[in-house]
Write a protein that holds these residues in place. Sequence first.
Motif, mmCIF file in Angstrom:
data_model
loop_
_atom_site.group_PDB
_atom_site.id
_atom_site.type_symbol
_atom_site.label_atom_id
_atom_site.label_comp_id
_atom_site.label_asym_id
_atom_site.label_seq_id
_atom_site.Cartn_x
_atom_site.Cartn_y
_atom_site.Cartn_z
ATOM 1 N N UNK A 62 27.073 -30.562 -22.233
ATOM 2 C CA UNK A 62 28.070 -31.516 -21.743
ATOM 3 C C UNK A 62 27.529 -32.262 -20.525
ATOM 4 N N UNK A 63 26.896 -31.551 -19.623
ATOM 5 C CA UNK A 63 26.325 -32.186 -18.425
ATOM 6 C C UNK A 63 25.211 -33.166 -18.809
ATOM 7 N N UNK A 64 24.417 -32.807 -19.800
ATOM 8 C CA UNK A 64 23.376 -33.714 -20.285
ATOM 9 C C UNK A 64 24.002 -34.988 -20.826
ATOM 10 N N UNK A 65 25.061 -34.841 -21.630
ATOM 11 C CA UNK A 65 25.725 -35.999 -22.215
ATOM 12 C C UNK A 65 26.255 -36.929 -21.135
ATOM 13 N N UNK A 66 26.907 -36.369 -20.138
ATOM 14 C CA UNK A 66 27.456 -37.194 -19.058
ATOM 15 C C UNK A 66 26.354 -37.917 -18.300
ATOM 16 N N UNK A 67 25.268 -37.216 -18.024
ATOM 17 C CA UNK A 67 24.167 -37.834 -17.280
ATOM 18 C C UNK A 67 23.523 -38.966 -18.066
ATOM 19 N N UNK A 106 29.583 -42.511 -35.557
ATOM 20 C CA UNK A 106 28.374 -42.532 -34.722
ATOM 21 C C UNK A 106 27.162 -42.558 -35.632
ATOM 22 N N UNK A 107 26.161 -43.310 -35.206
ATOM 23 C CA UNK A 107 24.925 -43.411 -35.984
ATOM 24 C C UNK A 107 23.983 -42.250 -35.706
ATOM 25 N N UNK A 108 24.067 -41.667 -34.506
ATOM 26 C CA UNK A 108 23.149 -40.600 -34.098
ATOM 27 C C UNK A 108 23.952 -39.389 -33.627
ATOM 28 N N UNK A 109 23.553 -38.210 -34.093
ATOM 29 C CA UNK A 109 24.160 -36.953 -33.668
ATOM 30 C C UNK A 109 23.131 -36.159 -32.879
ATOM 31 N N UNK A 110 23.422 -35.926 -31.591
ATOM 32 C CA UNK A 110 22.578 -35.073 -30.752
ATOM 33 C C UNK A 110 23.172 -33.672 -30.832
ATOM 34 N N UNK A 120 9.436 -27.229 -18.111
ATOM 35 C CA UNK A 120 9.813 -28.217 -17.107
ATOM 36 C C UNK A 120 11.327 -28.399 -17.165
ATOM 37 N N UNK A 121 12.034 -27.964 -16.124
ATOM 38 C CA UNK A 121 13.493 -28.019 -16.120
ATOM 39 C C UNK A 121 14.023 -29.434 -16.272
ATOM 40 N N UNK A 122 13.244 -30.421 -15.892
ATOM 41 C CA UNK A 122 13.679 -31.814 -16.005
ATOM 42 C C UNK A 122 13.621 -32.324 -17.439
ATOM 43 N N UNK A 123 13.056 -31.535 -18.345
ATOM 44 C CA UNK A 123 12.951 -31.955 -19.740
ATOM 45 C C UNK A 123 13.793 -31.093 -20.670
ATOM 46 N N UNK A 124 14.764 -30.381 -20.124
ATOM 47 C CA UNK A 124 15.693 -29.609 -20.938
ATOM 48 C C UNK A 124 17.109 -29.759 -20.376
ATOM 49 N N UNK A 125 18.092 -29.424 -21.191
ATOM 50 C CA UNK A 125 19.477 -29.473 -20.732
ATOM 51 C C UNK A 125 19.641 -28.605 -19.476
ATOM 52 N N UNK A 126 20.460 -29.054 -18.520
ATOM 53 C CA UNK A 126 21.416 -30.174 -18.501
ATOM 54 C C UNK A 126 20.839 -31.527 -18.073
ATOM 55 N N UNK A 127 19.519 -31.626 -17.912
ATOM 56 C CA UNK A 127 18.920 -32.916 -17.575
ATOM 57 C C UNK A 127 19.212 -33.933 -18.681
ATOM 58 N N UNK A 128 19.303 -35.210 -18.300
ATOM 59 C CA UNK A 128 19.540 -36.270 -19.284
ATOM 60 C C UNK A 128 18.292 -36.581 -20.101
ATOM 61 N N UNK A 129 17.127 -36.087 -19.681
ATOM 62 C CA UNK A 129 15.861 -36.491 -20.304
ATOM 63 C C UNK A 129 15.827 -36.281 -21.813
ATOM 64 N N UNK A 153 18.020 -32.642 -32.671
ATOM 65 C CA UNK A 153 18.436 -31.329 -32.173
ATOM 66 C C UNK A 153 17.944 -31.183 -30.736
ATOM 67 N N UNK A 154 18.865 -30.838 -29.833
ATOM 68 C CA UNK A 154 18.529 -30.616 -28.425
ATOM 69 C C UNK A 154 18.995 -29.208 -28.082
ATOM 70 N N UNK A 155 18.046 -28.325 -27.792
ATOM 71 C CA UNK A 155 18.366 -26.903 -27.680
ATOM 72 C C UNK A 155 17.493 -26.219 -26.639
ATOM 73 N N UNK A 156 17.937 -25.018 -26.217
ATOM 74 C CA UNK A 156 17.119 -24.176 -25.344
ATOM 75 C C UNK A 156 16.234 -23.226 -26.143
ATOM 76 N N UNK A 157 16.349 -23.243 -27.460
ATOM 77 C CA UNK A 157 15.434 -22.464 -28.294
ATOM 78 C C UNK A 157 14.144 -23.253 -28.501
ATOM 79 N N UNK A 158 13.019 -22.570 -28.749
ATOM 80 C CA UNK A 158 11.754 -23.282 -28.979
ATOM 81 C C UNK A 158 11.829 -24.177 -30.210
#
Length: 312
Positions: A257-262, A87-91, A222-231, A189-194
């Motif tokens: 996982x839900x973010x990845x699927x979305x 894979x070229x990109x690691x989320x 904004x919940x739409x801009x954090x996991x599990x949203x695909x945004x 990096x996609x995280x719930x930490x600041x």
Amino acid sequence: AHGSMVRVLGNWRLSPVFLLGIFLWAHVAFVEVSKAELPRTVKRLPRRQAIEARTQTRMAVRAQGASSSPSTESLPAQSQGGPALRYRVLLLDHDDTTVRGTEEVHYPAHVESIRILRPDLNPVTLPEWFLKNHDPGISSYLKSIFSPEQMVEEHEIWLRAMECRSPSFYQGMAELLSEFRSRGGRIAVVSHSPAEAIWRHYEAHPLADRIRPDIVLGWDHDAQKRKPSAWPALRALEQLNAAPSEALVLDDLSPGVKMAKAAGISAAAAGWGHAVPEITEYMKQECQHYFCSVQQFSDFLLGSSRPLKSQL
């Protein structure tokens, strides 16, 4: 007549006017040589200035907790020194995937919040805390035990804990990221930490220059801009100019996982951060890949079975 001409030329060669002419000719010649050399110096200036500008911008952006690094040029998926990357990109998730965030920072902060704000309650155990993060999600759980006013105080306690403590990286993780980047891989990096706390953790590592992420998308109100949203996943792919098929999500809990699927991205489970049976069962069932150790994930991602050796 011939003798007179020699005397005249001899007088001209020795005259002040003739010497001044020689001086002016030499000066002009020196200036022309200097001009010929000047472009070599001038060519270096723009690059030096650009590097200094990028460095100043990066520091200013991170000081404000921004989500991305200023430089997001496209890099090749493979560079010299190893086989092609899967894979070229690691989320990449942060806590309990890259660093021991829950064990060393977040759970102790929660225990402190309970002690101060809800002394009538006993805090959940560490395995139970992992499970609350997994389902229904940490925000929903905290709202179920704290009032809106207490939620504000709880958030402040959490922020103070992250300012005072820097979690340790899992053994081999920094070396894996260093190798991945050296081959042209990109890291978001996609995280719930600041975001600012995540940047700080990376910058504090001795291998910071080799493992620094390209993008950090942290906690957003904004919940739409954090996991599990695909945004956040789609945002990272957009900034890195990558397709979903070129990326892999690595996470330890269901929101990732839900973010990845979305977002239509493959998901891999990081099973080395905890061993809660309900979480393990879910991740094995819902992810395309499950890894019990950092070394096992490295073998898969980098296509190598070589042990991860410390580069410190």
